[in-house]
Structures are given as structure tokens and as C-alpha cells.
Design a protein around this motif. Sequence first.
Motif, mmCIF file in Angstrom:
data_model
loop_
_atom_site.group_PDB
_atom_site.id
_atom_site.type_symbol
_atom_site.label_atom_id
_atom_site.label_comp_id
_atom_site.label_asym_id
_atom_site.label_seq_id
_atom_site.Cartn_x
_atom_site.Cartn_y
_atom_site.Cartn_z
ATOM 1 N N ASP A 117 0.827 -1.201 0.000
ATOM 2 C CA ASP A 117 0.000 0.000 0.000
ATOM 3 C C ASP A 117 0.866 1.257 0.000
ATOM 4 O O ASP A 117 0.515 2.269 -0.606
ATOM 5 C CB ASP A 117 -0.915 -0.010 1.233
ATOM 6 N N THR A 118 2.000 1.192 0.678
ATOM 7 C CA THR A 118 2.857 2.376 0.797
ATOM 8 C C THR A 118 3.940 2.419 -0.280
ATOM 9 O O THR A 118 4.382 3.506 -0.668
ATOM 10 C CB THR A 118 3.522 2.413 2.185
ATOM 11 N N GLU A 119 4.390 1.274 -0.761
ATOM 12 C CA GLU A 119 5.401 1.233 -1.828
ATOM 13 C C GLU A 119 4.687 0.943 -3.141
ATOM 14 O O GLU A 119 4.696 -0.179 -3.645
ATOM 15 C CB GLU A 119 6.468 0.181 -1.529
ATOM 16 N N LEU A 143 7.952 -3.399 -8.784
ATOM 17 C CA LEU A 143 7.070 -3.818 -7.692
ATOM 18 C C LEU A 143 7.921 -4.348 -6.551
ATOM 19 O O LEU A 143 9.045 -4.820 -6.768
ATOM 20 C CB LEU A 143 6.113 -4.918 -8.171
ATOM 21 N N PRO A 144 7.428 -4.298 -5.312
ATOM 22 C CA PRO A 144 8.204 -4.825 -4.191
ATOM 23 C C PRO A 144 8.536 -6.308 -4.366
ATOM 24 O O PRO A 144 7.788 -7.058 -5.007
ATOM 25 C CB PRO A 144 7.273 -4.613 -2.988
ATOM 26 N N ALA A 145 9.645 -6.713 -3.788
ATOM 27 C CA ALA A 145 10.041 -8.123 -3.861
ATOM 28 C C ALA A 145 8.962 -9.030 -3.267
ATOM 29 O O ALA A 145 8.776 -10.159 -3.733
ATOM 30 C CB ALA A 145 11.364 -8.324 -3.119
ATOM 31 N N SER A 150 -4.689 -6.296 -2.582
ATOM 32 C CA SER A 150 -3.854 -5.411 -3.385
ATOM 33 C C SER A 150 -2.700 -6.167 -4.035
ATOM 34 O O SER A 150 -2.299 -5.853 -5.159
ATOM 35 C CB SER A 150 -3.330 -4.279 -2.505
ATOM 36 N N ILE A 151 -2.140 -7.163 -3.346
ATOM 37 C CA ILE A 151 -1.128 -8.005 -3.997
ATOM 38 C C ILE A 151 -1.789 -8.793 -5.116
ATOM 39 O O ILE A 151 -1.256 -8.937 -6.202
ATOM 40 C CB ILE A 151 -0.459 -8.950 -2.979
ATOM 41 N N GLY A 210 -1.185 -1.798 -4.523
ATOM 42 C CA GLY A 210 -0.163 -2.770 -4.886
ATOM 43 C C GLY A 210 -0.340 -3.350 -6.272
ATOM 44 O O GLY A 210 0.570 -3.976 -6.811
ATOM 45 N N THR A 211 -1.517 -3.149 -6.869
ATOM 46 C CA THR A 211 -1.792 -3.650 -8.214
ATOM 47 C C THR A 211 -1.576 -2.523 -9.217
ATOM 48 O O THR A 211 -2.169 -1.456 -9.078
ATOM 49 C CB THR A 211 -3.244 -4.154 -8.327
#
Length: 618
Positions: A59-61, A72-74, A120-121, A271-272
Motif C-alpha cells: 500500500d505504501t510502496e 514492484l516490491p520483492a 492489493s497483492i 499494490g496492483t
Amino acid sequence: MGQGLRAAIDFLLYEWLRVQALTTRARYADHSRETFDAVLDTCERIAREKYAPFNRLVDTEEPRFDGEKVILPAATHEAWKAYAESGMLSAAQDYDVGGMQLPYTIEAAGNAFFAAASVSIGAGMLTVGNANLLMAHGTPAQRRAFALPELAGRFSGTMCLSEPQAGSSLSDITTRAVPDGDGYEADPLGPRYRLRGNKMWISAGEHELTDNIVHLVLAKIPGPDGRLPPGVKGISLFIVPKRLVDAEGRLTGQRNDVALAGLNHKCGWRGTTNTLLNFGEGRYPVTGAAFGSGLDGRGAGAIGYRVGAPGEGLRYMFHMMNEARIGVGMAATMLGMAGYRASLDYARTRTQGRPIGPAGKDPAQPPVPIIQHADVKRMLLAQKAYCEGALALQLYCARLVDEQRTGDTAAADEARLLLEVLTPIAKSWPSEWCLEANSLAIQVHGGYGYTRDFPVEQYWRDNRLNMIHEGTHGIQALDLLGRKVLMEQGRGLALLGARIAATVAQAREEPALAAHAQALADAWDAVLAATRAAWADGDPTAALANAVPYMQAFGHTVIAWMWLDVARVAARGDGPAHRGRLQACRYFFHYELPRIEPWLRVVRTRDLTCAEMPDEAF
């Protein structure tokens, strides 16, 4: 997520829907409750380990574009890898394409854990829907080159419908597709076209999670005069991969002319990736002897392979859209459920105030957990009634899919028609009322709920999208009242009424449920009366002026039916969980079902207050 969610799913699957009975059917004969539980255990574990801990992180990254690729985050990469390796992308597919031949009901229940942990993922909703469409309507080569890699997790999929200037009005799309040279029909992957245009609001439209992204794109084929055909009947469907493949689905090393024009920065689902895509702008021109001359003789335009017949694209796309609508309903349901579980835990541990009455007037008495206050119980009961009622509806619809696939001819046709009628409700009702549950979860937390120190504000932000995407609330209402309740001379409505009547008859045998049974019978009669009155003179302007209030009343009546049927089964058991279900049913009938009368009144009288409001008077 906790044990509460798993217990609710187990009850609905095994005690209410009795899904284990599906194992007597040939398609599911290799399965048992043990295999079903093993799948649910795996999904629950992956969601707990790979999704839930990173819900705030994604949500924050937010996704970012570095000029070449989306970052995208790892954690998102790890979550996708774990999901793909679980086999859930092909869970309900045939053995011969690598599937597990699971009932769709079990697939839907398993995916619920991921939606609750981090919607969101994301899991595989669009990818599976994309592959399912191609399995149903694509050629063998298209299935082999695109659908099977999606089901294996190597490729992912999108749906590209909306355009910046057209929004939900698909008749106004302007993306065009022209045959790619004289031999365009001879390509082994299907008739090959060149596409130019722009698509907006494309979820997962650009990322590096998979080797390829398979875009399913709606576009129009110009007529001999070069003009695009009017309306939706001229829309065709095309497979437009991000990277080009050979006839076996192997990457050729050539990039297709699909370019990221921008990332949308959203209230929730951060996240999407959500994208604006340009097709055929020339950033990645496709040239070479393998391709035709293109739009302007220089290879301009994105390569796309037509699915099925020209002009049938929207009909094919509805295969994916209807799947996605039920998936959105499940996402909304589980976001509501996540907020409910969080606010329930908070209410049990947060102490504040004292009981009303003489004992509570003694300031020397310690404060009590806020769950002991009647208004907090009201808010928790509302959340439970909304979310568990919505979950029952989602799993009921999933069970209809299994009946459509494996029932006899008459049962399968009945399931098809019931699903047609219920799909607008399965999408819209949780989107509205589980969002309200998230709002109540914030309220239970008080001021803390409005901060980012607690997760409930994110659940609300994530859930707010669900009334919009995959067909807005208003579109679902028009579909329900304008088409679904009328289709096949109202046979779907009659089938639904027969099922409701069967539940009413059974519930009348339970003294504690008899009054609820009568209330449901009266509510359904009121829905039918409003339906007839709305269409009394066949004027769609008057009939559809209050389509949303109609859908709200229809949805509340359907959820009341779900709760009465669930309560009928719960009444046979004992223990706190069963008593909680009976109390939630009681809440819904006492506090929620009475709402339908004012909604239906404006439908019944064909009130034109809204329709007749002059534009300038605002």
C-alpha cells in the motif's frame, strides 16, 4: 485472518452447501473432503505467510516506472511465485492441461484467503478469467500458446475494454484493427491484425511478474470505407501479447508494440498496477518477413490475433467479465470480512466506559471491553450479517458453476439461468454493503480507525473500488432490471422465486425461524410486484429510473434468503458459532430487510424525481 474465517468457510462448504457430495460425480471422483481441506490449508498458509504480512507494504510502496519497466516490491514477486506454484491458477481445469479438476466452489473458497490477506497483492483472477475465455472460445493453437502458459503461471492476463474517451460506453470505443497484409488469415495463431488505440484502467497491464502479459483487447475492424462500425455489434476480440510468441507459446525475443502510457495512482488497491496502455503508437515497431505490411506499409500497429468470428468480441468477453464480476464480489466480501475480524479483535481488547445502569455509575469500577456496549455490538452484528451473508452468496454462485459444469441437462440449464440473474447481485451487493462494513470497522476503532496505525482504513480504501470496476453499480442495476429479470420471459426470476419458496417452506418448520420465513415471503412478493409495476407500460425510461434502489431491494432480499437458509442449517447445531449465525440472521431480518419498502416504493410508482431534475438546476 484467524480461525474465524476458516470456520465460517468450512461451515458454509460442508454443513450448508454439502460440497463433499460433488465427489460422487465423475469429474470430481478422485477428490474427497481430505483433498478439499488440503487445498484450503495450502491457500490459508500461503496467504498467511506471503500475503498478509506485506499488505501495508504494498500500500505504501506503490508501483513505479523507471522508464523501462514497472518496479514492484520483492514481496509481490514472492507472493505471485508462491501462488503460481500452488497450482491454484489451474485448480478447476482438466487433468490433461495440468489442472486438478477441483470443484469451482473449492477454488473460490481457496482464493478467499488471498483476498482477505491482501487484495492489493492480488491472486490470479484476471489471469484465470483470461485463460478460461481462451479455453472456451480460442482455437487449439491459441489455447496452447496463450492459455496454457497462463494456467502454468508463466504468463499473466488482462482485459482491455475501456478507453479514455469512452469509459463504460463500449459502443464508443475507437481502437481499430486492420488485417495484417494479404495473408493475415494464414497465421497459425489465428487471423493476424494490427491494432492502434488506447486502453484505460487496465489492471496488471504492465509488470515483470511473468514472462509475458496476454492482453485481451476489444477493437473494431473498419469497413470497406475505412469507417468503424457503430454500436457494440461491430466489436471484435483480439489477443495482443506484450511479447510475441511462436505457435507453441515460446517467446520469440521480439517486443510487441504495446507501451505503457502511465500508471494510475489510486485510493486503494495500490499494490496492483493500473495502467493506460497505447497500442500501436510505434514505440516498439514490429517488422520482419513474418509479418504483413501493417496499417501504413511500415509495420505500424500492435500485432493481435482475432478470437472467434468478427463482430462477436463482446459476447466472448462477457465470459471473462462475468467471472470477473463474481471475483470482484468475493474481493469486496473478504475485505469486509478482514475489517470485521480486525474490529472484533479490537472490541474484545479495548476497554472504555462502563455499563449503562446503576453498576456503571460507580467510577471505581474498572472500564469494560467496548464489545459489551450495545452500539458496538450493533456495529459488529451488522458487519457479520453483511460479510458472512455475502460470503454465502459467493459460494452459492460458485456451486451453481459446478452444477452448470457437471449437472444433468435440466439442472445445468437451471444453474446457468440462476447465475445470470444472481451475477449483478453477487458483484454489487458486497461492493456496497461490505464497504459499509469497513466503514463500521473504522467506527468501532474510533479515532484510531482513522489512522494508518490500524489496518481498517486501508480495507475501506481498497474496497471503495469494487462499486466501480467490472461494471459500475449503476450498470449492474440496469443489467438486473433491464435485462436479467426479463430474459427468457422471466424464467430466471421464476426459478429464483422457486428456490426462495423452498427455503421459506423448510424454515416454517423451525419455530424460531417461522416469522423470518414469512418476512422473506412477503419481501419476495414485494420485489415481484415492483418488477411488474416498473414494466407495466413497457417504457424503459420510467422502468429504469430507479434501477439502483431496485437492485438494493433485490439484493437485500437475496441476502435475507441466504441467511434464512444458513440459519435453517445452523439451528440443527449448538455452540457459540451456531448461535452467532442465528443472531446474525435475526439482525438481518429485524434491521436490514425492512429497508426494502422505501426502495421498492420509488420503483413501484416509477418516481421520476431524479430523472426529471433539470441539468441546470444542480
